[in-house]
Write a protein that holds these residues in place. Structure first.
Motif, short mmCIF file in Angstrom:
data_model
loop_
_atom_site.label_atom_id
_atom_site.label_comp_id
_atom_site.label_asym_id
_atom_site.label_seq_id
_atom_site.Cartn_x
_atom_site.Cartn_y
_atom_site.Cartn_z
N PRO A 253 -12.42 0.45 0.31
CA PRO A 253 -13.19 -0.12 -0.44
C PRO A 253 -14.68 -0.78 -0.55
N ALA A 254 -14.61 -1.23 0.90
CA ALA A 254 -15.94 -2.08 1.08
C ALA A 254 -17.22 -0.67 1.18
N ASN A 255 -16.88 0.44 1.36
CA ASN A 255 -18.20 1.27 0.70
C ASN A 255 -18.47 1.37 -0.06
N ARG A 256 -17.09 1.05 -0.92
CA ARG A 256 -17.51 1.10 -2.80
C ARG A 256 -18.06 -0.45 -3.16
N HIS A 257 -18.19 -0.93 -2.39
CA HIS A 257 -18.05 -2.28 -3.36
C HIS A 257 -19.66 -2.64 -3.65
N GLN B 179 -7.12 5.06 -5.70
CA GLN B 179 -8.57 4.92 -6.45
C GLN B 179 -8.25 3.55 -6.83
N SER B 180 -6.98 3.71 -7.41
CA SER B 180 -6.51 1.68 -8.16
C SER B 180 -6.27 1.22 -6.73
N LEU C 249 0.72 -1.17 -0.25
CA LEU C 249 0.05 -0.56 0.18
C LEU C 249 1.28 1.47 0.02
N ASP C 250 0.01 2.01 -0.85
CA ASP C 250 1.21 3.48 -1.26
C ASP C 250 1.14 4.59 0.36
N ASP D 180 -10.38 -6.49 -6.12
CA ASP D 180 -10.65 -7.68 -7.45
C ASP D 180 -10.16 -8.88 -6.98
N SER D 181 -9.52 -8.44 -5.76
CA SER D 181 -8.64 -9.66 -5.44
C SER D 181 -9.28 -10.75 -4.62
#
Length: 423
Positions: free
Chosen positions: A332-336, A29-30, A21-22, A37-38
């Motif tokens: 990411p969960a909120n945007r799933h 976003q990426s 993680l950066d 997707d993983s």
């Protein structure tokens, strides 16, 4: 290949290297897309610590309510002793308060702390929040028109730090010091040495506040917590580290996170003029804007860390081994799409399903959620009523994100206020 042999083959297949993680959070976003997707869970590297990122909302909610998942690193993370002096984010797992407690300890701490954030106490703050917003907007008057104003510095920052300082009884001259060190907690670009120095200063400030409030108590949360520590004679009261670290939890959770939600909510309205028009027309409430912002741009994208109490077999067949770290990935969960469909990555104030995990889930659900919601809605209401023509001073894509893998928000939010309205 038979199912049995396939499973056998998978069992000996070496694990994929963790996704790094950066620390700057520059292209979150990426990262969000990659995590989603993983699969339901994927191993990630968070500043040198390997953890299981869980971005599947159904699995995440299950883990957040499971007694087999703990926030107590001292008890349930075998690497704690090695990492506490070397990991830049050690404070997130080393503090001794409700945030890191498990089981009976968590119930004890929550019972002692809940009265300081009661519904009555928070409701009583509404006039103070409204007056603070009004005063901050009054201070913008000389800069109205085409003057560029940074709303992060002039509205999003001072509102929550003023409110939480009032709640905790922090003196005006100490507020700036707390703000600086709390900012450091969320800055994931600092070295371990820089974070350690920041943590030492944070502990010192909390101790200074305790000394001051013990000498001169008042009607504030710090005084109430000190009383809860001193009045309990059966061993169930707060220890000094718990008292100090609870103050740190309250000021950091009640300040930095709300700053970023206000920031993101303002940006959402400034970049979605049609939805802003509908809110102003009364079709939707400012509270709806706050809720959709919390879903799409939660204050914390990731929240370190939780730990497996025993081996956890996931629905996809993967196993999180006892003692391994888990990284709840709220962003990411909120945007799933399994939760919010094909429009999960879009801001939509009319969204019927307003559910999200911005305040956590289960027994660790944020006690300060009602106060944060109040502050965000009032900041929006006040600004867009006072300055109906406010607009971004730069293109949206030029807004720079914070240097943090944890926090959402921007480094600055430059706007042109336009002329004040009639209200």
């Amino acid at each position: 290949m038979s199912q049995q042999s396939a499973q056998s083959h998978d069992s000996v297949r070496p694990p994929r290297p963790p996704l790094v993680l950066d620390p700057n959070g520059a292209d979150w976003q990426s990262e969000f897309r990659t995590l989603r997707d993983s699969g339901s869970a994927v191993r990630v590297d968070i500043l040198g610590v390997t953890a299981w990122s869980v971005a599947d909302p159904a699995l995440l909610k299950q883990l957040l309510t499971s007694p087999d998942v703990s926030k107590d690193a001292r008890t349930h993370w075998p690497d704690f002793g090695n990492r506490v002096t070397t990991w830049p984010l050690a404070l997130w797992v080393a503090v001794q308060n409700m945030f890191t407690a498990y089981g009976g300890d968590h119930r004890r701490l929550r019972r002692l702390i809940s009265p300081t954030l009661s519904a009555r106490r928070i409701a009583a703050l509404a006039p103070m929040v409204e007056q603070t917003v009004s005063a901050l907007l009054d201070g913008l008057a000389p800069d109205s028109g085409d003057t560029v104003v940074d709303l992060r510095q002039r509205l999003a920052y001072p509102l929550p730090i003023t409110v939480i300082s009032h709640l905790l009884g922090v003196a005006d001259e100490q507020t700036l010091h707390f703000r600086q060190v709390v900012d450091g907690i969320f800055d994931t670009t600092l070295t371990q040495e820089q974070q350690a120095a920041n943590n030492d200063r944070l502990f010192a400030l909390a101790d200074e506040l305790i000394v001051a409030k013990r000498a001169t108590p008042g009607d504030d949360m710090t005084s109430l917590l000190i009383a809860a520590r001193d009045d309990e004679t059966d061993g169930s009261g707060l220890t000094h580290p718990e008292l100090r670290d609870t103050i740190i939890l309250l000021i950091s959770a009640g300040y930095e996170t709300t700053v970023n939600v206000i920031d993101e909510a303002l940006v959402a309205m400034l970049t979605h003029p049609r939805q802003l028009t509908r809110v102003r027309a009364g079709e939707f409430r400012w509270e709806d804007v706050a809720e959709e912002t919390l879903r799409l741009q939660p204050a914390l994208k990731f929240l370190p860390l939780r730990f497996a109490v025993g081996d956890l077999t996931l629905p996809d067949g993967q196993t999180i081994r006892r003692g391994e770290a888990i990284l709840p990935s709220y962003g990411p969960a909120n945007r799933h799409p399994d939760w919010h469909g094909d429009t999960a990555d879009a801001f939509d104030v009319s969204r019927l399903n307003k559910e999200h995990l911005a305040f956590g889930h289960g027994v660790h659900f944020c006690l300060g959620a009602p106060l944060a919601r109040m502050e965000v809605a009032e900041a929006l209401r006040g600004l867009f009523t006072r300055y109906p023509d406010v607009r971004l001073a730069v293109p949206h894509e030029e807004l720079r994100p914070l240097g943090s893998m944890i926090s959402n928000g921007h480094q600055a939010l430059p706007v042109r206020l336009g002329a004040p309205g009639d209200a």
